[in-house]
Enzyme design. Structure first.
Site, PDB file in Angstrom:
ATOM      1  N   LYS A 190     -20.242   2.703 -81.109  1.00  0.00           N
ATOM      2  CA  LYS A 190     -20.181   4.112 -80.685  1.00  0.00           C
ATOM      3  C   LYS A 190     -18.840   4.477 -80.077  1.00  0.00           C
ATOM      4  O   LYS A 190     -18.435   5.641 -80.087  1.00  0.00           O
ATOM      5  CB  LYS A 190     -21.332   4.422 -79.718  1.00  0.00           C
ATOM      6  CG  LYS A 190     -21.353   3.575 -78.444  1.00  0.00           C
ATOM      7  CD  LYS A 190     -20.544   4.156 -77.309  1.00  0.00           C
ATOM      8  CE  LYS A 190     -20.434   3.183 -76.157  1.00  0.00           C
ATOM      9  NZ  LYS A 190     -19.706   3.751 -75.008  1.00  0.00           N
ATOM     10  N   ARG A 254     -14.338   7.222 -71.545  1.00  0.00           N
ATOM     11  CA  ARG A 254     -12.944   6.799 -71.667  1.00  0.00           C
ATOM     12  C   ARG A 254     -12.439   6.951 -73.102  1.00  0.00           C
ATOM     13  O   ARG A 254     -11.304   7.384 -73.337  1.00  0.00           O
ATOM     14  CB  ARG A 254     -12.796   5.346 -71.209  1.00  0.00           C
ATOM     15  CG  ARG A 254     -12.936   5.177 -69.710  1.00  0.00           C
ATOM     16  CD  ARG A 254     -12.977   3.735 -69.303  1.00  0.00           C
ATOM     17  NE  ARG A 254     -14.255   3.119 -69.644  1.00  0.00           N
ATOM     18  CZ  ARG A 254     -14.612   1.883 -69.289  1.00  0.00           C
ATOM     19  NH1 ARG A 254     -13.775   1.124 -68.613  1.00  0.00           N
ATOM     20  NH2 ARG A 254     -15.780   1.400 -69.608  1.00  0.00           N
TER      21      ARG A 254
END
Length: 335
Positions: A190, A254
């Site tokens: 992912k 992030r």
């Protein structure tokens, strides 16, 4: 006396899970590389670099003494970036035992070998009681007390049950799974699509496009999972679609932030430097692209994103090429 819990790694997620367990009444010892950071955490009960403003439990003690942190621990959580994961586990081996619960929280692959973290743990500690923790777990939201769920995966039911007990709180739940490879693969893959989502958001795409990107990402993840021997149904759970949704839609991710910076025209080195933390998706993209090429796995999003990130291909041209592909079936695996 209650045995303590050990956490290796001083990043944001390692710190929040250490604090959850400490607030649940367990003495927790957290290993950090930096002596000054450890001293500051013990004095001020705050990880100012990764979680500023987040008050830590007095039951949590930071240290650079790995032997003191690990020896006698009931469970050891390894929250180390994939690039140094094996090195740290090898450093810890003299004090690890096969009786301890050994849980990875790292979402990434080892460069060149394409080994997942659980496989590294198995290699370094044969016969160990190993599990992985993965899911839609943005550390800053956990720190703020938002209700969150994760998945603890292991072929050891007693390990899953114990980790659930250690971690579950009024705002954090851990569900169990036996599909270690699938859970870990979901958390790893992912990260790639989070970069793509951040990039597309910076370009101002519409909601239809965002929805298409997430669902086609899931299709690619599932296709890759089948090719590598994982159960694609695992990707319908928290460690698959759950983690994919949050990492593809939140600026707290992030990897999303790296993609957004790329979409603003920054180069990869500047985007990563600006982040100041590890974005696992950058390395994972490179490794998955190689696996897809070698094993002939159809992953147009991975191939297109690789060209943008590493070969500086114009985004609009890559999108045009992808839109020129002949559409295939919507869902291409069956129960």
């Amino acid at each position: 006396m209650t045995a303590h819990i050990a956490v290796l790694g001083g990043g944001s997620f390692g710190t929040v899970i250490a604090n959850i367990m400490a607030e649940n009444g367990y003495p927790v010892r957290q290993w950090l590389r930096d002596e000054s950071t450890a001293i500051a955490m013990n004095q001020q009960h705050e990880n100012k670099r990764y979680l500023p403003g987040y008050q830590l439990s007095e039951q949590l003690t930071a240290s650079t003494d790995m032997h003191w942190v690990i020896a006698g621990a009931e469970a050891v959580f390894v929250s180390i970036p994939s690039s140094s994961f094996r090195q740290v586990v090898q450093q810890a081996k003299p004090w690890l035992t096969t009786e301890q619960l050994l849980i990875s929280t790292t979402k990434g692959v080892e460069a060149s070998s394409f080994k997942l973290m659980s496989q590294i743990l198995q290699e370094e500690l044969p016969g160990g009681r190993i599990g992985v923790l993965s899911g839609p777990n943005l550390a800053k939201e956990i720190a703020q007390g938002h209700i969150t769920a994760s998945v603890i995966a292991s072929d050891d039911p007693a390990l899953c049950e114990r980790v659930q007990h250690i971690l579950c709180s009024k705002s954090f739940r851990a569900y169990a799974s036996t599909d270690v490879y699938g859970v870990e693969l979901g958390g790893t893959l992912k990260n790639i699509y989070a970069i793509a989502s951040g990039l597309s958001a910076a370009l101002g795409v519409g909601e239809n496009t965002k929805s298409m990107l997430i669902t086609r990402s899931l299709a690619e993840m599932s296709r890759f999972a089948v090719a590598k021997g994982a159960n694609p149904m695992t990707f319908l759970g928290l460690s698959g679609i759950g983690d994919l949704i949050v990492t593809c839609t939140s600026p707290l991710s992030r990897n999303y932030r790296v993609g957004f910076a790329l979409g603003q025209g920054k180069n990869l080195d500047d985007a990563v430097a600006e982040l100041g933390e590890v974005a696992e998706g950058v390395n994972t993209l490179k490794e998955v692209r190689q696996q897809a090429s070698e094993h002939d796995i159809y992953m147009p999003l991975v191939m297109g994103l690789f060209e943008v990130v590493f070969n500086h291909a114009p985004v609009k041209q890559v999108i045009a090429n992808m839109m020129g592909n002949q559409p295939n079936v919507d869902v291409d695996f069956a129960v």
